[in-house]
Design a protein around this motif. Structure first.
Motif: not given
Length: 948
Positions: A783-785, A803-809
Motif C-alpha cells: 500500500s502507498t498513498a 524481487g517485489a518489495d516495498g514500491d509499486l515499480s
C-alpha cells in the motif's frame, strides 16, 4: 443397320449414360435417337460435374439464373439440372409417345447425400417430379436399405423411379418387391398404373473389378497350378453370371397371379437396366457388358465411348439367357474359392454411395466457384496465406471434413461434430438471417421514426451489446432516426456519461438480455426507468422501453408489468455471442434506421457461401475456421484481428465470439483486438493475423506491413468487404469459422462454463453488502498513498521471490518478468471506458508488446467478463493479468437496492480476480487512489520503468 440400332430387334433398349446442355441443344441427342435408336438418357452427379466443372458451357446459364436472384448452391445446380432434364425429356417425348410410355425416359438422381435418409429421399423425389413436370422423367433412388421404403412410397404416389446402385440378386428381389408393393398401393388408391414406369439399374463392371482383385490375390498365394487355373477361369465372368441370374429372378417376379392382376390393370413390368457397362479392365473386350447381356425387355445404359465402340464392332445375339447353368456354376465356384459375392456387393453399395457423394462434392464445389465468380463483389473476398505447414494441415483437414460430411452434419445439428454433449441445442444462429421477419423490423423502424426520438440506447452485456455496438460505430446516423448508443458497464462515470449524452425525455431504451436475469442490464434498466419516469411521468415511462429477451424470461414478465412498448422474442437456441443476426442485433439496427432488408440480403449471400451444400474447399467460413483451429493447435493461438477505420469496432465483437467460444478446458484461441500492426520482429511465433477492411480502404504502407508478416512466416488472412453494408456477411463468416475452430480444438463452442464462476463470486459479495452495508474487507500486499496492490498468497510469494518489495515499480517489474514467450498480457481495467482511458491503456499494452514481444489485451470491466473473461479463466494458462480498479469520484445509486453501481462494479472486479487466482493464473490487482487520470499516468510510468 448398325449394331446399336439392331438391339431393337432383340427387344433391348439403349440408353445413353451422358447429359450436357450443348449436347441436347445442338441436336446431338436427336441424332443418336434417329441413327442408333437411343431411347433414354441417364444422369448422375459425376456426369453433371464433368459437364459443369470442366467447361464454360454453363457459365451463361449460371449468370442468367443469378440475375433473377441469388440462391443456395444446391438450388442453383438443381435449377440447371431441371432445365437440362426438361430439354432432354422434350427431345425424347416422341419416343415416349410412340412407344405408349414404355420407353423414352430421362433419369434425374436425388442427392447422394440422402442415400441413408428415407424421408429426405421421398421429399426430394416428390419435389423433383413436380419441378421437372415431365411424364417421361424417372427419379433415381439408390437401392440402400433406406432407399427401399422410399421406392415403395414413391411408386405408390405414381412417380416413375429408376433404382440405382443395385449389385445383388437378393437386393434386386427386394427392389422388385418394393415396386410391386408400390403399384398395389397406387392401384388400391384408384391410380392408373399404366403411367408408372420403373427400371432396376443392375451394376455390372464394378463387380468384376472387385472380384478380379480378390481372385488375383488368391492366385498369387495359390501353390497348386490347377487351383490357379480354376481361379483364373472366373475372372471377367462373375458380373455377367450375376446379371443373368438376376434376369431369371425378373422373369419369376413378373409372372404369376400377383403380377397378372396388376398387368390386367395396365401395369408395366420393372425392367432390368444394365448399368456400369463401360469395361474397366483393358484385357476385356470393350463391349463385353453389352454383347453378353442382350435380352428381351431390358435396358443397357452406356457411356458415349461404349456406344461408339458397339456401333463400330459390336456383335448382336440373344445372349442374356445363354448358359444360365454355367452362370450358376461360376457363382458356385466363386463361393468355393472363399470369396463372398454378398460381401462384395454390400461393399460396392457403400462405395457407390461414397463415389456419388464425392462426385456431388466436386459438382457443388464447381457450382459454388462459378456462383462466387459471377456474383463477384457481392461476396466479401477472403485470401488465406498460411505458410506451408499450416497450409498443408488445412488441406488435409479440408479433405477429412469433406469425406466425413462435417459441414452438412454441422448444418443438420449433429452434435458429434463437436463433443456430443448439447451442441445441437445451440445452432439456431445458422438460420437466423433467413428467418428474420424483415417486414416486422421495417414496420418497427417506421414507428420509431414517427416518434421523433433523438437517441436509442441499448442496455445489455456481451452478446446483447457488442453486436449493436458494431452497428452503432459502423453506420452513420440516419436522418429522422435516433442516434444509436450502447451502455454495457456498471461504472458510475460511464452511466452518468450516457445519461448526459442523451435527451432522456426523447430517448428509446432497448433492454436486451436473453435470460432476463443478468445483473448489469437489470440495474441499468432500473436506473434509466427511474430517469424516464422523472422526465415524462411514471405512467408513460414504459412506452419508451423495448425488451429483447427469450420467451418466458423474467425480463419479459417485468416488461409486461411495466408496460413496455414492445417485446421482441429471441430464439432460445441461439447463444448470446451468436445472436447479432437475430432480434438482439436487428432490433437496435431497425431502431437506428439501418436498412435491415439490405443487411439481411447481403448477409444471405455469405450464408449461402457457407451453406451445407458448399464443400469445405469452397466454403469460406469452413476454411477460416480450419485455419484458426489448426493454427491454434500449432501454437499460433493469438488470433490478432486488425480492423480498418470504417469497421474498427468489429474486432470487439469477434473478440467475444472467439474467446468465449473456444477458451475452455485449458484450450482455446486468444483474440487480440486493437493492437496496431508492428514490424515482424516484435512478434513471437504464436500469432495468427486476420486483416479486415472495406474495399479501397487499405493503403500501401498497411499492405507492406502485411506482406512483411507473411514473408516472416506468419499466417495472414485478408478479408475485404465491398462496403459496410456487408457487415452481416462477416458476422456470419466468423460465426461459422468459430464453430469449425471449436470442432478442431475438440471443445463445445456454445457453452461458457467459466463465466458463471465470476457471477457466483459477484453475487456472494453483493449479497454480503446487502446484509452489512459494506463489502468484505481485503488486505493489500502493498500500500502507498497512490495505490494498493492485491493478489493471493501464492502469487504474492512468487512475486516477492522475483524481487517485489516495498514500491509499486518492484511489484510490477516482478509481475511483468513472469511473461514468457508465447504468453499474453492482459490489462483488465474496471474504469470508465472513454477515449482518453482507451488511449492510456493502449500506450501501456504497446510498451509491453514491444519490450516483451508478446500479445497484449486491453479490456474494460465489467464488459469483458461476458467476452474474453471466459478464455482468461478457462483457456490456456498463458495469460499474465494486471487488473486495474480505482476509487469512484462519484457513485450512482441503483433504485431499490442498497448496492450502488460502484459497489456492483467493485464486487464484479473482486469476483473476477478471485476466480483468476483460484485458477492459478498469474494475476495482480492495482487499485488506484484519488484522481483517476493522475493514477493512470502514474501506473503508465511505472509500467514503462518496470519494463526497462
Amino acid at each position: 443397320m448398325n449394331p446399336v440400332k439392331a438391339l431393337e430387334n432383340h427387344s433391348q433398349s439403349v440408353w445413353l449414360d451422358f447429359l450436357a446442355r450443348g449436347f441436347v441443344a445442338k441436336g446431338d441427342l436427336q441424332k443418336l435417337i434417329d441413327s442408333d435408336g437411343v431411347k433414354g438418357v441417364t444422369s448422375n452427379p459425376s456426369i453433371f460435374e464433368k459437364a459443369i466443372g470442366s467447361s464454360d458451357e454453363y457459365d451463361g446459364a449460371i449468370g442468367n439464373a443469378l440475375k433473377k436472384g441469388d440462391r443456395p448452391v444446391a438450388e442453383l445446380f438443381e435449377h440447371l439440372a431441371v432445365e437440362d432434364i426438361q430439354h432432354a425429356a422434350d427431345v425424347l417425348r416422341p419416343v415416349y409417345d410412340q412407344l405408349n410410355g414404355n420407353d423414352g425416359f430421362v433419369s434425374l438422381e436425388v442427392s447422394p447425400y440422402l442415400a441413408m435418409d428415407t424421408k429426405g429421399t421421398i421429399a426430394e423425389a416428390e419435389r423433383l417430379w413436380k419441378d421437372v413436370s415431365r411424364k417421361n422423367l424417372m427419379v433415381k433412388v439408390p437401392a440402400t436399405p433406406e432407399g427401399l421404403p422410399a421406392i415403395a412410397h414413391l411408386i405408390g404416389e405414381g412417380i416413375s423411379i429408376n433404382i440405382t446402385l443395385l449389385f445383388s440378386q437378393k437386393v434386386y428381389v427386394q427392389v422388385a418387391e418394393a415396386y410391386l408393393k408400390g403399384l398395389e398401393k397406387y392401384v388400391a388408391g384408384g391410380g392408373d398404373p399404366s403411367h408408372v414406369a420403373s427400371v432396376a439399374s443392375f451394376f455390372v463392371s464394378r463387380i468384376d473389378s472387385a472380384v478380379d482383385k480378390q481372385l488375383d490375390e488368391k492366385i498369387a498365394r495359390a501353390n497348386d497350378p490347377t487351383e490357379k487355373e480354376r481361379l483364373a477361369a472366373l475372372k471377367g465372368k462373375v458380373a455377367i453370371a450375376n446379371a443373368k441370374l438376376a434376369y431369371q429372378e425378373y422373369k419369376r417376379l413378373f409372372s404369376g397371379p400377383r403380377w397378372n392382376k396388376l398387368a390386367a390393370k395396365g401395369a408395366k413390368p420393372q425392367r432390368l437396366l444394365w448399368a456400369s457397362t463401360g469395361t474397366k479392365n483393358k484385357d476385356y473386350r470393350d463391349v463385353l457388358y453389352v454383347e453378353e447381356l442382350i435380352g428381351p425387355n431390358t435396358v443397357n445404359t452406356v457411356p458415349p465411348a461404349t456406344l461408339d465402340a458397339f456401333r463400330d464392332h459390336g456383335k448382336v445375339r440373344d445372349s442374356l439367357e445363354e448358359n444360365v447353368d454355367e452362370a450358376r456354376h461360376v457363382l458356385a465356384e466363386l463361393e468355393k474359392s472363399g470369396i463372398s459375392l454378398d460381401a462384395i456387393t454390400a461393399e460396392l453399395v457403400k462405395d457407390g454411395v461414397k463415389l456419388f457423394a464425392d462426385a456431388a462434392d466436386k459438382l457443388y464445389g464447381a457450382v459454388a466457384h462459378k456462383r462466387a465468380t459471377v456474383l463477384g463483389g457481392t461476396i466479401d473476398r477472403q485470401d488465406l496465406k498460411l505458410g506451408s505447414d499450416i497450409g498443408k494441415a488445412v488441406e488435409t483437414a479440408t479433405e477429412e471434413w469433406r469425406l466425413s460430411a462435417k459441414i452438412r452434419r454441422l448444418w443438420s445439428h449433429d452434435k458429434s461434430v463437436w463433443t456430443g454433449t448439447d451442441e445441437d441445442r445451440w445452432l439456431g444462429w445458422l438460420n437466423s438471417p433467413a428467418a428474420a421477419d424483415v417486414a416486422d423490423y421495417e414496420d418497427f423502424a417506421r414507428r420509431v421514426k414517427g416518434q421523433n426520438f433523438s437517441d436509442a440506447v441499448v442496455l445489455g452485456m456481451g452478446g446483447s451489446s457488442l453486436g449493436p455496438e458494431v452497428l452503432a460505430e459502423t453506420f452513420a446516423k440516419k436522418p429522422g432516426f435516433p442516434k444509436l448508443h450502447v451502455l454495457d458497464s456498471t461504472d458510475p462515470a460511464q452511466v452518468r456519461a450516457m445519461e448526459k449524452a442523451v435527451d432522456i425525455a426523447k430517448t428509446l431504451f432497448i433492454v436486451s438480455s436473453k435470460s432476463g436475469g443478468t445483473t448489469e442490464p437489470n440495474v441499468m434498466k432500473d436506473y434509466f426507468f427511474a430517469c424516464v419516469s422523472k422526465a415524462i411521468g411514471a405512467e408513460k415511462a414504459g412506452h419508451r422501453f423495448i425488451a429483447v429477451t427469450d420467451p418466458g424470461s423474467s425480463l419479459e414478465k417485468l416488461a409486461t408489468k411495466q408496460g413496455f412498448a414492445r417485446i421482441f422474442h429471441g430464439d432460445p437456441t441461439i447463444g448470446g455471442r451468436y445472436s447479432v443476426l437475430s432480434p438482439f442485433g436487428l432490433v437496435p439496427a431497425a431502431a437506428a434506421g439501418i436498412d435491415v432488408r439490405t443487411l439481411i440480403k447481403q448477409t444471405l449471400a455469405m450464408v449461402r457461401s457457407c451453406g451445407p451444400d458448399v464443400p469445405p474447399q469452397e466454403n469460406p467460413g469452413v476454411q477460416l475456421g480450419l485455419a484458426m483451429g489448426l493454427a491454434g493447435l500449432d501454437g499460433r493461438d493469438k488470433v490478432t484481428i486488425v480492423s480498418s477505420k470504417k469497421i474498427s469496432d468489429f474486432g470487439a465483437w469477434a473478440e467475444q465470439l472467439i474467446a468465449e467460444s473456444t477458451g475452455k478446458e485449458g484450450k482455446g484461441l486468444i483474440p487480440i483486438d486493437g493492437e496496431p500492426l508492428g514490424e515482424p520482429e516484435i512478434y513471437g511465433n504464436d500469432r495468427f493475423f486476420i486483416d479486415i477492411s472495406t474495399e479501397g480502404e487499405s493503403d500501401a504502407a498497411h499492405e507492406d506491413k502485411l506482406a512483411a508478416l507473411e514473408k516472416a512466416g506468419h499466417p495472414v488472412v485478408r478479408i475485404v468487404m465491398k462496403s459496410v453494408d456487408h457487415i452481416g456477411q462477416e458476422f456470419f463468416r466468423f460465426e461459422v469459422a468459430t464453430a469449425v475452430a471449436g470442432a478442431i480444438l475438440g471443445i463445445n463452442p456454445f457453452n461458457q462454463p467459466d463465466v458463471e464462476a465470476a457471477k457466483i463470486k459477484t453475487r456472494e459479495l453483493t449479497a454480503a453488502f446487502e446484509k452489512s452495508g459494506t463489502l468484505p474487507p481485503e488486505q493489500p500486499v502493498m500500500s502507498t498513498a497512490q495505490a494498493d496492490l492485491y493478489t493471493d498468497q501464492k502469487n504474492a510469494a512468487d512475486l516477492r521471490k522475483a524481487g517485489a518489495d516495498g514500491d509499486l515499480s518492484s511489484w510490477l517489474k516482478a509481475h511483468l518478468s513472469r511473461i514468457h514467450a508465447d504468453d499474453y498480457m492482459a490489462l483488465l481495467a474496471y474504469i470508465e471506458r472513454d477515449h482518453a482511458h482507451i488511449d492510456t491503456l493502449q500506450h501501456m499494452r504497446l510498451e509491453v508488446r514491444d519490450k516483451r514481444h508478446v500479445a497484449t489485451c486491453a479490456e474494460f470491466g465489467p464488459r469483458f467478463l461476458h467476452s474474453t473473461g471466459q478464455a482468461y479463466k478457462g483457456g490456456p494458462d498463458s495469460g499474465v493479468f494486471l487488473q486495474i480498479t480505482a476509487d469512484d469520484a462519484e457513485d450512482v445509486p441503483v433504485p431499490g437496492q442498497k448496492a450502488s453501481f460502484g459497489v456492483i462494479k467493485a464486487a464484479q472486479a473482486r469476483g473476477d480476480f478471485d476466480v483468476l487466482t483460484e485458477r492459478g493464473r498469474r494475476a495482480l490487482r492495482v487499485h488506484l487512489k484519488g484522481d483517476l487520470d493522475a493514477g493512470l499516468k502514474m501506473l503508465d510510468r511505472a509500467i514503462v520503468e518496470a519494463l526497462n
